[in-house]
Design a protein around this motif. Structure first.
Motif, PDB file in Angstrom:
ATOM      1  N   GLN A 345     -31.072  80.088  30.088  1.00  0.00           N
ATOM      2  CA  GLN A 345     -31.157  78.931  30.981  1.00  0.00           C
ATOM      3  C   GLN A 345     -31.563  79.391  32.377  1.00  0.00           C
ATOM      4  O   GLN A 345     -31.161  80.467  32.834  1.00  0.00           O
ATOM      5  CB  GLN A 345     -29.815  78.213  31.041  1.00  0.00           C
ATOM      6  N   PRO A 346     -32.378  78.589  33.064  1.00  0.00           N
ATOM      7  CA  PRO A 346     -32.865  79.011  34.380  1.00  0.00           C
ATOM      8  C   PRO A 346     -31.735  79.181  35.393  1.00  0.00           C
ATOM      9  O   PRO A 346     -30.835  78.342  35.461  1.00  0.00           O
ATOM     10  CB  PRO A 346     -33.810  77.869  34.790  1.00  0.00           C
ATOM     11  N   PRO A 347     -31.759  80.253  36.157  1.00  0.00           N
ATOM     12  CA  PRO A 347     -30.747  80.431  37.207  1.00  0.00           C
ATOM     13  C   PRO A 347     -30.984  79.447  38.343  1.00  0.00           C
ATOM     14  O   PRO A 347     -32.120  79.085  38.637  1.00  0.00           O
ATOM     15  CB  PRO A 347     -30.975  81.878  37.657  1.00  0.00           C
ATOM     16  N   VAL A 348     -29.904  78.998  38.972  1.00  0.00           N
ATOM     17  CA  VAL A 348     -30.009  78.126  40.154  1.00  0.00           C
ATOM     18  C   VAL A 348     -29.653  78.987  41.351  1.00  0.00           C
ATOM     19  O   VAL A 348     -28.488  79.178  41.690  1.00  0.00           O
ATOM     20  CB  VAL A 348     -29.071  76.910  40.031  1.00  0.00           C
ATOM     21  N   ARG A 349     -30.689  79.544  41.974  1.00  0.00           N
ATOM     22  CA  ARG A 349     -30.474  80.542  43.028  1.00  0.00           C
ATOM     23  C   ARG A 349     -30.558  79.910  44.414  1.00  0.00           C
ATOM     24  O   ARG A 349     -31.024  78.786  44.591  1.00  0.00           O
ATOM     25  CB  ARG A 349     -31.520  81.640  42.915  1.00  0.00           C
ATOM     26  N   GLY A 350     -30.090  80.671  45.389  1.00  0.00           N
ATOM     27  CA  GLY A 350     -30.248  80.287  46.791  1.00  0.00           C
ATOM     28  C   GLY A 350     -29.294  79.221  47.266  1.00  0.00           C
ATOM     29  O   GLY A 350     -29.546  78.565  48.290  1.00  0.00           O
ATOM     30  N   ASN A 351     -28.185  79.006  46.545  1.00  0.00           N
ATOM     31  CA  ASN A 351     -27.215  77.985  46.944  1.00  0.00           C
ATOM     32  C   ASN A 351     -25.808  78.559  47.017  1.00  0.00           C
ATOM     33  O   ASN A 351     -25.421  79.378  46.186  1.00  0.00           O
ATOM     34  CB  ASN A 351     -27.198  76.830  45.939  1.00  0.00           C
ATOM     35  N   VAL A 352     -25.067  78.111  48.013  1.00  0.00           N
ATOM     36  CA  VAL A 352     -23.635  78.387  48.051  1.00  0.00           C
ATOM     37  C   VAL A 352     -22.978  77.391  47.108  1.00  0.00           C
ATOM     38  O   VAL A 352     -23.248  76.179  47.169  1.00  0.00           O
ATOM     39  CB  VAL A 352     -23.059  78.233  49.476  1.00  0.00           C
ATOM     40  N   PRO A 664     -38.763  85.174  33.662  1.00  0.00           N
ATOM     41  CA  PRO A 664     -39.268  84.231  32.652  1.00  0.00           C
ATOM     42  C   PRO A 664     -38.425  82.966  32.525  1.00  0.00           C
ATOM     43  O   PRO A 664     -38.912  81.936  32.068  1.00  0.00           O
ATOM     44  CB  PRO A 664     -39.230  85.051  31.349  1.00  0.00           C
ATOM     45  N   ARG A 665     -37.168  83.018  32.982  1.00  0.00           N
ATOM     46  CA  ARG A 665     -36.306  81.836  32.878  1.00  0.00           C
ATOM     47  C   ARG A 665     -36.727  80.736  33.843  1.00  0.00           C
ATOM     48  O   ARG A 665     -36.420  79.559  33.627  1.00  0.00           O
ATOM     49  CB  ARG A 665     -34.855  82.228  33.159  1.00  0.00           C
ATOM     50  N   GLU A 666     -37.396  81.117  34.919  1.00  0.00           N
ATOM     51  CA  GLU A 666     -37.752  80.133  35.934  1.00  0.00           C
ATOM     52  C   GLU A 666     -38.808  79.148  35.453  1.00  0.00           C
ATOM     53  O   GLU A 666     -39.049  78.124  36.094  1.00  0.00           O
ATOM     54  CB  GLU A 666     -38.219  80.852  37.197  1.00  0.00           C
ATOM     55  N   GLU A 667     -39.445  79.447  34.321  1.00  0.00           N
ATOM     56  CA  GLU A 667     -40.449  78.535  33.777  1.00  0.00           C
ATOM     57  C   GLU A 667     -39.810  77.369  33.033  1.00  0.00           C
ATOM     58  O   GLU A 667     -40.476  76.400  32.675  1.00  0.00           O
ATOM     59  CB  GLU A 667     -41.384  79.297  32.842  1.00  0.00           C
ATOM     60  N   LEU A 668     -38.501  77.442  32.794  1.00  0.00           N
ATOM     61  CA  LEU A 668     -37.790  76.389  32.065  1.00  0.00           C
ATOM     62  C   LEU A 668     -37.317  75.305  33.021  1.00  0.00           C
ATOM     63  O   LEU A 668     -37.140  75.550  34.220  1.00  0.00           O
ATOM     64  CB  LEU A 668     -36.591  76.996  31.327  1.00  0.00           C
TER      65      LEU A 668
END
Length: 758
Positions: A345-352, A664-668
């Motif tokens: 599953q795509p990671p949700v980055r850049g957030n607190v 590769p997960r970021e494409e999802l």
């Protein structure tokens, strides 16, 4: 069924006397080479894969190469076999090798008894399954005391031979009277005749040809019946209280459900099969024309007894065992596919992120983590019954949101998640209405917290967060599994992650092995940042075991971050083979060499230099538009020949250079977030909703639509076309549009459809 025979074989090899076997059973180097060549040929035929590819794959596996390494970096040698094909080859090779070893052992054991004939030796050597070998060995295996063995001890074997000779004249009881001997326990002629019949019955039950025919006939014609032991008892097995289905049509999930009901003492299970055709077959195998009437009658009675007393119970166990093992393999396959999709599953980055582990009496545990997953603060609030300290909880959580500029709230889907979600939704609504507080729109999401409690109580979690209690660690895990599902979920025992069906009813050893391979595949598909990865994550990198993973982290802590890939060679106990296997899957973002941030293996760095030379590029231009344009325009076949590299390798190199640092997960598609709560009471038939697939099973898919319980899309509602299996249409993590079919408020169930109304 074959897997159980592998285990049984290993046990028998331990239990049986094998002294002196190594010398008598050993193969010469030439014989070993011939045997391995034959095995590779059979693997190729059974898997329908080219012989050359299988031969190369087998050689690479025997050299100690890992499957991810072979699949990625030895494509020219294997003809681009993928990981699934390589794993199938590995499993089949192991099975075939065990089979050949068992054949040699069985031949030796029978030979030691002086009963090995050329015909029997040939039959054993030509057997293609362990089941066939065990059937052939069955008459010669040492048995516990049986009616037949007692009869033999009483000297009744000659009488059995007389009956089997099927004389044209003679009466069985008259012949049996010759064997009456009170000293041996044979009191009457009837006793003698019965003993002889017992000997023959056991011989029939041990006959490999008869067993194979009866086994096949039973599977093709048997009916499995189930009934309730207590029909008044309310259980989840009510559909099986009076149920029947042909064995050959029984679907895997139903097999496991029936097994569980039987194991829990709710169901009584039986196999219904007419014995007439089996008796006819056995009659034809044994009886001859012209046999004396009395002898014929005795043999007919023996055939009936052999089937009813010895063959039928044994074959029923075997057939049900085979059904169970096929069902287990199927269930493990479903779990594996779901797990891989969940891990990727795509990671949700850049957030607190604020993680919330819901609870009633003990309160909701809270954990704030920064953009990198670093823990900032833990707390506990009591907004749910029986405490209902809503105002205090709002003040506490608002303080955390404002202090750390929280952007996302992640709620676990366990106990009290519904009540906690309602509280969070109201809180976010108030913040949105109060412009002075809002500043930005906060969102929340419900995540599957399966396994979080397992992780939080583990030794690993205690080492990572020694000052936190179990529930606080769970809140951290819930927050982090949104930021990077893969990095967090690898800390949890794979089978504890709830995306399967009947995972507790299958072979746990087989499940563990298979799911471990799935996690390994997912981790190596994504790649690992060596300067941030946990020991858990590193241990799944190809070639790296748990000890080496800990050594890498210890080295990093003592010597500082890794500055390039070469630096890993300084890690204690990370030898040349391990380095070769793992290094292509390791990323070093801080390296001065941009190739250390890509999936390109160091063994191909020289190829990249040649490629840049041919194209007139410099590696420092990596990531720029001119660099991408030049790479996109190359003729792969021509350039590969020019620089002396295989086309598959060059293709992978170009792909990696075009998208350096790509995950590769970021494409999802990203997960669906909420700002308001939806309850089951809000749903009406025909309502359109957006949801996320949480689990895929044989009869449908469970979809999270923002209420407490996931809704079910039955397989018949997945598409307007025929669907063989739900996985052909949906996968875990897919965002889908669904419509409400029905709502059962009493049971809290929602049925959905993906077929647009009208």
């Amino acid at each position: 069924m074959e897997e159980s025979h592998v285990a049984e074989t290993k046990q028998r090899l331990k239990d049986e006397e094998t002294e002196g076997a190594s010398g008598a059973n050993a193969l010469t180097p030439e014989e070993q080479a011939a045997e391995q060549a034959a095995i590779v040929k059979r693997v190729s035929a059974e898997l329908n894969l080219p012989l050359g590819k299988v031969k190369s794959a087998a050689a690479l596996l025997d050299e100690g190469n890992t499957i991810p390494f072979i699949a990625r970096y030895r494509k020219e040698m294997t003809g681009e076999l993928d990981e699934n094909e390589l794993r199938a080859i590995e499993e089949k090779l192991q099975y075939m090798r065990n089979l050949e070893a068992r054949k040699r052992e069985v031949i030796r054991l029978i030979d030691e008894q002086g009963k090995l004939t050329d015909e029997l030796r040939g039959a054993i050597r030509s057997a293609s399954k362990l089941q066939e070998v065990e059937d052939l060995y069955r008459p010669y295996r040492q048995k516990r005391k049986t009616r037949a063995s007692v009869a033999r001890e009483r000297g009744l074997e000659p009488l059995a031979h007389w009956l089997l000779s099927q004389p044209r004249q003679g009466e069985p009881l008259q012949e049996a009277a010759k064997y009456v001997d009170a000293a041996k326990g044979v009191e009457t002629a009837d006793d003698a005749l019965q003993g002889a019949k017992d000997i023959i019955a056991e011989q029939l039950a041990d006959d490999a040809k008869i067993r194979a025919w009866v086994r096949r006939h039973t599977f093709d014609n048997g009916i499995l019946r189930t009934e309730a032991k207590d029909a008044a008892q309310e259980t989840v097995y009510e559909m099986y209280y009076s149920y029947q289905e042909p064995l050959k049509k029984l679907p895997p999930h139903r097999t496991l459900a029936i097994n569980r009901g039987e194991r829990e003492d709710v169901l009584r299970v039986s196999l219904d099969l007419s014995a007439d055709r089996i008796h006819d077959y056995m009659d034809r195998q044994l009886l001859r024309v012209g046999t004396a009437a009395g002898v014929r009658a005795a043999l007919l009675a023996t055939i009936e007894d052999a089937y009813k007393r010895l063959i039928a119970p044994s074959i029923e166990r075997e057939v049900r065992g085979e059904l169970t093992e096929k069902a287990e393999e199927h269930a493990i396959g479903i779990f594996s596919a779901n797990l891989r999709n969940l891990l990727l599953q795509p990671p949700v980055r850049g957030n607190v992120v604020l993680g919330v582990d819901p609870a009633f009496r003990t309160g909701c545990k809270l954990a704030v983590v920064d953009e990198t997953g670093k823990l900032l603060e833990v707390a506990v609030s009591y907004p749910t019954p029986p405490n209902n300290k809503v105002a205090e909880a709002e003040k506490l959580i608002n303080g955390l949101i404002d202090r750390y500029r929280v952007e996302l709230i992640v709620i676990g889907n366990g106990t009290a998640s519904r009540e906690t979600e309602q509280f969070i939704a109201r809180l976010l609504g108030k913040r949105k209405a109060d412009k002075a507080q809002s500043g930005r729109e906060l969102k929340y999401i419900i995540v599957n917290e399966a396994g979080a409690s397992v992780y939080s109580a583990s030794k690993l979690a205690a080492e990572e967060f020694p000052k936190l209690d179990v529930a606080e660690r769970s809140a951290v895990s819930i927050a982090r599994r949104l930021q990077d599902p893969l990095a967090e979920l690898v800390k949890i025992e794979p089978k504890a992650i709830g995306v399967g069906q009947y995972q507790h009813d299958v072979s746990q050893k087989r499940l563990e092995e298979t799911l471990g391979g799935v996690v390994e595949s997912a981790v190596n598909h994504v790649g690992v940042d060596v300067n941030t990865a946990s020991p858990s994550l590193l241990s799944y990198v190809a070639g790296i075991n748990a000890t080496t993973a800990k050594n890498i982290v210890k080295f990093r802590e003592e010597s500082g971050i890794f500055k390039d890939r070469k630096m890993l060679q300084k890690v204690p106990r990370l030898g040349a083979k391990t380095y070769e296997q793992c290094i292509g899957f390791i990323r070093v973002p801080e390296s001065a060499n941009p190739l250390d941030r890509t999936p390109i293996h160091p063994e191909s760095y020289a190829v990249v230099d040649k490629l840049c030379g041919v194209l007139g590029l410099k590696l420092e231009q990596l990531g720029t538009e001119p660099f991408r344009a030049a790479l996109s325009s190359i003729q792969t076949d021509r350039v590969a020949a020019e620089i002396g590299v295989g086309v598959p390798t060059l293709r992978d190199i170009v792909d990696s250079l075009l998208r350096p640092g790509r995950d590769p997960r970021e494409e999802l598609p990203a997960p669906i977030f909420h700002t308001d709560v939806l309850s089951i009471e809000d749903l009406t038939p025909g309502m359109e909703l957006q949801g996320t697939v949480r689990n895929v099973i044989d009869f449908g898919a469970f979809v999270d639509i923002g209420i407490k319980n996931d809704g079910l899309v039955h397989i018949s509602q997945l598409s307007g076309k025929f669907v063989k299996h739900p996985m052909d249409v949906v996968s875990v993590g897919d965002n889908v549009t669904v419509w409400v079919l029905g709502v059962d408020l009493k049971k809290g169930r929602v049925s959905l459809t993906m077929r647009k109304p009208g």
